[in-house]
Write an enzyme that holds these catalytic residues in place. Structure first.
Site, PDB file in Angstrom:
ATOM      1  N   ASN A 209      39.052  35.432  40.830  1.00  0.00           N
ATOM      2  CA  ASN A 209      37.814  35.157  41.565  1.00  0.00           C
ATOM      3  C   ASN A 209      36.960  36.422  41.586  1.00  0.00           C
ATOM      4  OD1 ASN A 209      38.503  36.727  44.051  1.00  0.00           O
ATOM      5  ND2 ASN A 209      40.169  35.228  44.129  1.00  0.00           N
ATOM      6  N   TYR A 210      35.790  36.309  42.171  1.00  0.00           N
ATOM      7  CA  TYR A 210      34.805  37.381  42.072  1.00  0.00           C
ATOM      8  C   TYR A 210      34.995  38.509  43.093  1.00  0.00           C
ATOM      9  CZ  TYR A 210      31.971  34.456  38.971  1.00  0.00           C
ATOM     10  OH  TYR A 210      31.519  33.717  37.936  1.00  0.00           O
TER      11      TYR A 210
END
Ligand code: CTP
Length: 400
Positions: A209-210
């Site tokens: 994920n970011y």
């Protein structure tokens, strides 16, 4: 709070020596008294005349004054200092510091100095990455010295990489924060999870994920500055740790993060769970790279990961504090309240992706804190460093 502080500024032979002039100016502006000690090589890069004019003190370089033969006492200087800052610090000086090679005034002063020592390395990227330099820096950290990691960018060699001395503003910020903070978290052990987790699909691919880890790393620094001993369990991020009281444990997957957290939590007073843990992982990992031709359409079967927060919440003792995060996109408050109860948090930090400048990959965040007593506090958009201070302030009120 640098006002009235005695700072020894050590300058060595690096092209970044010109930035020392800005450092002196900023320190003097903040009310500090600066005594410059420069190595012979340092004088090739910046003149003592500039440095003494800016610091309003004669610059020390030799063991004896050439003019009258009087002795410069590194011992007295070491005792006078409230802090010693070596900026820029070359690979050679770092090596001498790590190994006690006291062949110039700067190193003898360093060895005599009882005050905290801050080191801001500056060198070419390959010199910085060399195992010798890294070993020496590790040694300095183990002595309790603070390493102000170099930044990435264009270097004097025109190569681009990590090795450029951190900007004077940032260096001053580190020093300022050191003297500003009250040590309200002294003797507290704090476990922090940060960053994303990567769940392997095959040897070259993952689900992630970011999350940048910036919020968790800012929290680790803020807790350490207030006197806590921090264990920072970090997923894959490209961030540095500055404070020597932060023990960093790097992990990759949620499973690895779970095991470290479960091991560390019983000995901790507080756990702050800022990691963006992947909720699912592929049921199995391919040992060889998946080839497009042989697969055609592909389906990944995912299985849930363990919920680290809920697992710690289940074993939490009366005198332990558990802090969670919630990043939501809708019905923010009710989702956060639900997580607070479900995971047995003492308080939860809510950020909404609907707010600009909040959440993943930003340097800023906008949070609300909801505690187990139902009290909710909303904060304006701030830098992640300032948000970390707000969260730690809330923690301190609970500990008190
Ligand atoms: N968390 C954790 N372990 C997990 C998932 C979440 O420790 N496997 C922690 C996070 O670090 C955070 C809190 O739990 O402090 C809430 O994370 P979030 O992903 O919002 O919670 P989930 O329970 O996964 O809920 P959602 O369905 O919204 O993803």
């Amino acid at each position: 709070m640098l006002k009235g502080k005695h700072i020894i500024l050590g300058i060595t032979g690096s092209i970044a020596a010109y930035k020392a002039a800005y450092i002196i100016r900023a320190l003097v502006k903040k009310g500090a008294e600066v005594q410059v000690v420069i190595t012979p090589a340092g004088k090739e890069f910046i003149t003592p005349v500039t440095l003494s004019a800016l610091s309003s003190n004669p610059v020390i370089s030799e063991f004896f004054s050439n003019r009258d033969g009087s002795w410069h006492s590194h011992v007295d200087l070491g005792l006078w200092a409230d802090a010693m800052l070596i900026a820029p610090a070359t690979a050679a000086t770092i090596g001498k510091m790590a190994n006690g090679i006291a062949d110039n005034m700067l190193i003898t002063t360093y060895l005599s100095c009882k005050a905290p020592v801050f080191v801001a390395p500056a060198m070419d990227l390959d010199m910085f990455a060399h195992p010798t330099t890294q070993e020496n820096l590790k040694k300095l950290r183990s002595f309790g010295n603070y390493i102000i990691e170099p930044a990435e960018g264009e270097l004097a060699s025109h190569l681009v990489g990590k090795g450029r001395m951190e900007e004077p503003d940032k260096i001053i910020e580190v020093l300022d924060a050191f003297f500003t903070t009250e040590k309200e978290l002294e003797k507290k052990k704090i476990l922090i999870t940060a960053g994303p987790t990567y769940e392997k699909i095959d040897p070259v691919r993952f689900i992630g994920n970011y999350s940048s880890g910036k919020m968790g790393f800012a929290l680790a620094e803020a807790c350490a500055r207030r006197g806590a001993e921090v264990v920072l369990v970090a997923g894959p991020v490209s961030l540095n740790v500055y404070h020597p009281d932060i023990k960093r444990i790097d992990v990759e997957s949620a499973e690895e993060m779970y095991h470290v957290a479960m091991q560390e939590f019983p000995g901790s007073d507080v756990a702050i769970l800022s990691a963006a843990v992947a909720d699912y992982r592929p049921e199995s990992q391919e040992t060889e790279k998946i080839k497009r031709e042989t697969k055609g359409d592909m389906q990944l079967h995912l299985v849930p990961n363990k919920d680290i927060a809920a697992s710690l919440g289940a074993i939490k003792k009366e005198d332990q504090i558990l802090v969670g995060f919630a990043l939501e996109t809708n019905n923010e408050t009710s989702h956060a309240e639900n997580k607070l109860k479900r995971k047995n948090f003492d308080f939860i930090v809510l950020n909404s992706l609907r707010n600009q400048g909040a959440g993943f990959r930003c340097d800023t965040n906008k949070i609300a804190i909801i505690d187990k007593f139902g009290e909710m506090l909303e904060y304006p958009l701030k830098s992640k460093q300032d948000v970390a201070e707000d969260i730690v302030n809330k923690l301190v009120t609970l500990i008190k």
